[in-house]
Design a protein around this motif. Structure first.
Motif, short mmCIF file in Angstrom:
data_model
loop_
_atom_site.label_atom_id
_atom_site.label_comp_id
_atom_site.label_asym_id
_atom_site.label_seq_id
_atom_site.Cartn_x
_atom_site.Cartn_y
_atom_site.Cartn_z
N ASN A 9 -2.64 -5.64 -3.31
CA ASN A 9 -2.58 -5.79 -2.90
C ASN A 9 -2.98 -7.28 -2.84
O ASN A 9 -4.13 -7.93 -2.02
CB ASN A 9 -3.06 -5.76 -0.82
N PRO A 10 -2.35 -8.23 -3.65
CA PRO A 10 -2.75 -9.84 -3.97
C PRO A 10 -2.30 -10.60 -2.88
O PRO A 10 -1.34 -10.55 -2.02
CB PRO A 10 -1.98 -10.56 -4.92
N VAL A 11 -3.91 -11.95 -2.58
CA VAL A 11 -3.07 -12.44 -1.18
C VAL A 11 -2.23 -13.53 -2.22
O VAL A 11 -1.97 -13.95 -2.93
CB VAL A 11 -4.42 -13.66 -1.27
N PRO A 12 -1.00 -13.87 -0.81
CA PRO A 12 -0.13 -14.86 -1.19
C PRO A 12 -0.84 -16.30 -1.52
O PRO A 12 -1.89 -16.88 -0.89
CB PRO A 12 1.19 -14.68 -0.08
N GLU A 13 -0.19 -16.52 -2.40
CA GLU A 13 -0.62 -18.02 -3.10
C GLU A 13 -0.46 -18.85 -1.55
O GLU A 13 0.03 -18.61 -0.88
CB GLU A 13 0.41 -18.19 -4.05
N ALA A 210 -5.88 1.63 0.16
CA ALA A 210 -6.56 0.74 -0.38
C ALA A 210 -7.87 -0.35 -0.03
O ALA A 210 -8.66 -0.62 -0.73
CB ALA A 210 -5.74 0.85 -1.88
N ILE A 211 -6.74 -0.80 0.68
CA ILE A 211 -7.31 -2.32 1.35
C ILE A 211 -8.43 -1.66 2.22
O ILE A 211 -9.64 -1.89 2.39
CB ILE A 211 -6.78 -2.75 1.98
N LEU A 212 -8.64 -0.72 2.67
CA LEU A 212 -10.02 -0.01 4.07
C LEU A 212 -10.87 0.52 3.07
O LEU A 212 -12.42 0.53 3.03
CB LEU A 212 -9.46 0.76 5.00
N GLU A 213 -10.28 1.19 1.98
CA GLU A 213 -11.38 1.40 0.84
C GLU A 213 -12.41 0.44 -0.29
O GLU A 213 -13.84 0.93 -0.44
CB GLU A 213 -10.80 2.11 0.10
#
Length: 324
Positions: A9-13, A210-213
């Protein structure tokens, strides 16, 4: 203030994140992304209860590909905005008017100074309930609203009169900051994907887990008695024909056919009372339509595209009802 980026889940540019202060002293985290050249305005995304900016990175990309700038906040009490209680996992507010304070501060300090008009709102679940309150109050900044599985009411038995009465009684007895009966502080239910009521997409479910982990401080657990009592009070207002009648902007209400979190019939009934309301049921989808399998999510985005300026409400696909 930064945004969490993980491989799944990469940050959008082009993200710019920071914090703002509300008049009542709450710190809110925000993020915004500029529009591509020749943009079509700004979509402000308002999340549901317990959600956070990172969960909507995919949606941010979808909106920017459509030519929109995007701006978001974490609601007070969730994400990386201020937590009100000593136990930060409890989802708590005294009333939904507090969320309206968040919206006003966000618009004044982030949207109007830094985001191009026209302005539109895309909201999920609790965020949809807040947006209806904002529109009803006469706030005219947003030209159109797209509400995904808006929290108009809860399905029985959670919306029963005894449950509503119990929450009020417990709150009056001074138990407003306690978790609701049967609540827990688990961020991710032990049933896992097979038993979840949010999405039928295992990849997106795993991504959100996965974000919360990676950063458990983003999450909250069960709501407090006060939060649920405040939610019941807000939902009671939605039953009034006068409430819907005062909302003048066009509103597209998208219901999930397989939703067990909010009431589909209540969404349909409310949409029918809106002066400029449209309604579509995405058959088979679970509650978090924007986190759903592509076969459902594509339908939502197609309805969004048809509803937004340049296409016209009348071009919505079959299954959408209109009122003029």
């Amino acid at each position: 203030m930064t945004l969490l980026s993980i491989p799944a889940n990469p940050v959008p540019e082009g993200a710019l994140a920071g914090t703002i202060q509300t008049p009542d002293g709450t710190t809110l985290r925000f993020a915004r992304w500029t529009a591509p050249a020749g943009g079509r305005g700004t979509v402000c995304v308002f999340t549901g209860r317990g959600e956070y900016i990172e969960k909507y990175f995919e949606t941010v990309r979808d909106l920017r590909q459509r030519g929109y700038a995007v701006a978001m906040i974490d609601w007070r009490g969730q994400g990386h905005s201020s937590r009100r209680l000593h136990n930060p996992l409890k989802g708590h507010v005294q009333g939904f008017s507090e969320y309206e304070i968040d919206v006003a501060a966000f618009v004044k300090q982030v949207v109007l100074p830094d985001c191009p008009p026209p302005y539109f709102a895309l909201a999920h679940s609790m965020g949809g309930a807040v947006m209806l309150r904002v529109a009803h109050a006469g706030f005219e900044l947003f030209e159109r609203f797209v509400l995904c599985a808006p929290m108009i009411d809860l399905p029985p038995p959670r919306a029963s009169l005894p449950m509503r009465g119990l929450m009020l009684m417990l709150r009056v007895a001074g138990m407003g900051e306690r978790l609701i009966p049967g609540g827990n502080i688990d961020l991710i239910k032990s049933t896992g994907f097979p038993g979840n009521s949010l999405t039928s997409d295992p990849r997106r479910y795993a991504r959100n887990a996965a974000i919360l982990e990676a950063d458990p401080t983003l999450g909250i657990a069960s709501p407090t008695v006060a939060w649920l009592d405040a939610a019941f009070a807000a939902m009671s207002e939605f039953r009034s024909r006068e409430f819907a009648g005062r909302i003048r902007q066009p509103v597209l209400m998208l219901a999930a056919g397989g939703d067990t979190i909010v009431s589909g019939p209540a969404i349909a009934a409310f949409a029918g009372l809106l002066p400029a309301g449209s309604h579509r049921v995405i058959a088979g989808a679970k509650h978090e339509i924007l986190q759903e399998d592509d076969r459902y999510r594509t339908q939502l985005l197609a309805a969004f595209d048809a509803f937004m300026p340049g296409q016209g409400v009348d071009s919505l696909a079959d299954g959408v009802t209109h009122r003029s």
